[in-house]
Design a protein around this motif. Sequence first.
Motif, PDB file in Angstrom:
ATOM      1  N   GLU A 155     -58.661 -42.220   6.650  1.00 18.66           N
ATOM      2  CA  GLU A 155     -58.857 -41.405   7.556  1.00 18.66           C
ATOM      3  C   GLU A 155     -58.257 -41.675   8.964  1.00 18.66           C
ATOM      4  O   GLU A 155     -57.830 -40.708   9.729  1.00 18.66           O
ATOM      5  CB  GLU A 155     -60.509 -41.519   7.919  1.00 18.66           C
ATOM      6  CG  GLU A 155     -61.395 -40.978   6.957  1.00 18.66           C
ATOM      7  CD  GLU A 155     -63.131 -41.639   7.374  1.00 18.66           C
ATOM      8  OE1 GLU A 155     -63.391 -42.361   8.332  1.00 18.66           O
ATOM      9  OE2 GLU A 155     -63.958 -41.306   6.402  1.00 18.66           O
TER      10      GLU A 155
ATOM     11  N   GLU B 206     -64.297 -50.415  -0.767  1.00 18.38           N
ATOM     12  CA  GLU B 206     -64.102 -48.805  -1.021  1.00 18.38           C
ATOM     13  C   GLU B 206     -64.270 -48.286   0.453  1.00 18.38           C
ATOM     14  O   GLU B 206     -63.487 -47.387   0.854  1.00 18.38           O
ATOM     15  CB  GLU B 206     -65.026 -48.456  -1.869  1.00 18.38           C
ATOM     16  CG  GLU B 206     -64.854 -48.883  -3.441  1.00 18.38           C
ATOM     17  CD  GLU B 206     -63.511 -48.293  -3.710  1.00 18.38           C
ATOM     18  OE1 GLU B 206     -63.085 -47.085  -3.412  1.00 18.38           O
ATOM     19  OE2 GLU B 206     -62.807 -49.070  -4.358  1.00 18.38           O
ATOM     20  N   GLN B 207     -65.191 -48.642   1.241  1.00 15.29           N
ATOM     21  CA  GLN B 207     -65.424 -48.137   2.633  1.00 15.29           C
ATOM     22  C   GLN B 207     -64.386 -48.498   3.599  1.00 15.29           C
ATOM     23  O   GLN B 207     -63.926 -47.594   4.332  1.00 15.29           O
ATOM     24  CB  GLN B 207     -66.610 -48.779   3.067  1.00 15.29           C
ATOM     25  CG  GLN B 207     -68.165 -48.286   2.509  1.00 15.29           C
ATOM     26  CD  GLN B 207     -68.432 -49.233   1.511  1.00 15.29           C
ATOM     27  OE1 GLN B 207     -67.651 -50.063   0.952  1.00 15.29           O
ATOM     28  NE2 GLN B 207     -69.646 -49.389   1.310  1.00 15.29           N
ATOM     29  N   ILE B 208     -63.848 -49.700   3.273  1.00 11.17           N
ATOM     30  CA  ILE B 208     -62.532 -49.819   4.308  1.00 11.17           C
ATOM     31  C   ILE B 208     -61.594 -49.311   3.878  1.00 11.17           C
ATOM     32  O   ILE B 208     -60.826 -48.808   4.752  1.00 11.17           O
ATOM     33  CB  ILE B 208     -62.168 -51.415   4.106  1.00 11.17           C
ATOM     34  CG1 ILE B 208     -63.385 -52.390   4.493  1.00 11.17           C
ATOM     35  CG2 ILE B 208     -60.987 -51.923   4.533  1.00 11.17           C
ATOM     36  CD1 ILE B 208     -63.170 -53.904   4.154  1.00 11.17           C
ATOM     37  N   TRP B 209     -61.146 -49.062   2.654  1.00 12.33           N
ATOM     38  CA  TRP B 209     -60.202 -47.948   2.202  1.00 12.33           C
ATOM     39  C   TRP B 209     -60.354 -46.655   2.668  1.00 12.33           C
ATOM     40  O   TRP B 209     -59.298 -46.140   2.915  1.00 12.33           O
ATOM     41  CB  TRP B 209     -59.955 -48.116   0.584  1.00 12.33           C
ATOM     42  CG  TRP B 209     -58.846 -47.658   0.103  1.00 12.33           C
ATOM     43  CD1 TRP B 209     -58.507 -46.649  -0.635  1.00 12.33           C
ATOM     44  CD2 TRP B 209     -57.304 -48.006   0.373  1.00 12.33           C
ATOM     45  NE1 TRP B 209     -57.297 -45.975  -0.793  1.00 12.33           N
ATOM     46  CE2 TRP B 209     -56.304 -47.094  -0.295  1.00 12.33           C
ATOM     47  CE3 TRP B 209     -56.718 -49.137   0.997  1.00 12.33           C
ATOM     48  CZ2 TRP B 209     -55.181 -47.281  -0.321  1.00 12.33           C
ATOM     49  CZ3 TRP B 209     -55.310 -49.241   0.997  1.00 12.33           C
ATOM     50  CH2 TRP B 209     -54.589 -48.512   0.324  1.00 12.33           C
ATOM     51  N   ARG B 210     -61.413 -46.514   2.645  1.00  7.58           N
ATOM     52  CA  ARG B 210     -61.825 -44.673   3.171  1.00  7.58           C
ATOM     53  C   ARG B 210     -61.484 -44.708   4.660  1.00  7.58           C
ATOM     54  O   ARG B 210     -60.783 -43.778   5.079  1.00  7.58           O
ATOM     55  CB  ARG B 210     -63.338 -44.635   2.901  1.00  7.58           C
ATOM     56  CG  ARG B 210     -63.635 -42.922   3.150  1.00  7.58           C
ATOM     57  CD  ARG B 210     -64.903 -42.756   2.797  1.00  7.58           C
ATOM     58  NE  ARG B 210     -65.512 -43.259   3.827  1.00  7.58           N
ATOM     59  CZ  ARG B 210     -66.641 -44.314   3.945  1.00  7.58           C
ATOM     60  NH1 ARG B 210     -66.865 -44.627   2.666  1.00  7.58           N
ATOM     61  NH2 ARG B 210     -67.281 -44.846   5.011  1.00  7.58           N
ATOM     62  N   VAL B 211     -61.727 -45.736   5.495  1.00 11.07           N
ATOM     63  CA  VAL B 211     -61.422 -45.669   6.869  1.00 11.07           C
ATOM     64  C   VAL B 211     -59.996 -45.686   6.999  1.00 11.07           C
ATOM     65  O   VAL B 211     -59.482 -44.980   8.082  1.00 11.07           O
ATOM     66  CB  VAL B 211     -62.333 -46.734   7.402  1.00 11.07           C
ATOM     67  CG1 VAL B 211     -61.776 -47.020   8.929  1.00 11.07           C
ATOM     68  CG2 VAL B 211     -63.713 -46.630   7.439  1.00 11.07           C
TER      69      VAL B 211
ATOM     70  N   LYS C 273     -66.878 -54.648  11.339  1.00 11.59           N
ATOM     71  CA  LYS C 273     -68.016 -54.100  10.745  1.00 11.59           C
ATOM     72  C   LYS C 273     -68.338 -54.210   9.196  1.00 11.59           C
ATOM     73  O   LYS C 273     -69.630 -54.199   8.885  1.00 11.59           O
ATOM     74  CB  LYS C 273     -67.779 -52.716  10.792  1.00 11.59           C
ATOM     75  CG  LYS C 273     -68.779 -51.605  10.345  1.00 11.59           C
ATOM     76  CD  LYS C 273     -68.317 -50.331  10.535  1.00 11.59           C
ATOM     77  CE  LYS C 273     -69.302 -49.148   9.946  1.00 11.59           C
ATOM     78  NZ  LYS C 273     -69.078 -47.911  10.221  1.00 11.59           N
ATOM     79  N   TYR C 274     -67.399 -54.846   8.511  1.00  9.78           N
ATOM     80  CA  TYR C 274     -67.601 -54.743   6.903  1.00  9.78           C
ATOM     81  C   TYR C 274     -67.329 -56.242   6.517  1.00  9.78           C
ATOM     82  O   TYR C 274     -68.019 -56.652   5.450  1.00  9.78           O
ATOM     83  CB  TYR C 274     -66.528 -54.071   6.346  1.00  9.78           C
ATOM     84  CG  TYR C 274     -66.416 -52.452   6.407  1.00  9.78           C
ATOM     85  CD1 TYR C 274     -67.808 -51.797   6.127  1.00  9.78           C
ATOM     86  CD2 TYR C 274     -65.692 -51.684   7.224  1.00  9.78           C
ATOM     87  CE1 TYR C 274     -67.719 -50.388   5.984  1.00  9.78           C
ATOM     88  CE2 TYR C 274     -65.850 -50.553   7.570  1.00  9.78           C
ATOM     89  CZ  TYR C 274     -66.779 -49.806   6.797  1.00  9.78           C
ATOM     90  OH  TYR C 274     -67.105 -48.551   6.934  1.00  9.78           O
TER      91      TYR C 274
ATOM     92  N   ASN D 138     -67.047 -54.445   0.238  1.00 10.20           N
ATOM     93  CA  ASN D 138     -66.977 -53.213   1.112  1.00 10.20           C
ATOM     94  C   ASN D 138     -65.710 -52.573   1.049  1.00 10.20           C
ATOM     95  O   ASN D 138     -65.114 -51.777   1.704  1.00 10.20           O
ATOM     96  CB  ASN D 138     -67.463 -53.486   2.478  1.00 10.20           C
ATOM     97  CG  ASN D 138     -68.727 -53.917   2.650  1.00 10.20           C
ATOM     98  OD1 ASN D 138     -69.719 -53.367   2.350  1.00 10.20           O
ATOM     99  ND2 ASN D 138     -68.813 -55.212   3.301  1.00 10.20           N
TER     100      ASN D 138
END
Length: 97
Positions: free
Chosen positions: A55, A47-52, A3-4, A45
Amino acid sequence: MPKYTGINKNQVRGTLFPNDEPSYDLLLVDTIEGGSGSMYLLRQNWEQIWRVVGELLEEAQNERGQLVLPYTCSRYNRDLCPHLAYEFYQYVNQTGR
């Protein structure tokens, strides 16, 4: 990862270089001949990967998910305790990665 970064986990190799400093060096490369730009996308990407990651770890820690991923390692992460992994994730966040 697709995705990223546009590539899957089988197309990435990494090496961790411990050193005498309190930090470490991590080298990630893609396996696509001539490169694919995926490492640039990974950085863009991050920051988005780290956030996922956070989660997923939080869900596993609260027993609403699991860390047993069929393609991650030969032991399928059976040794990875979600509580310890989540604590490590939070530690990394507090120290500024």
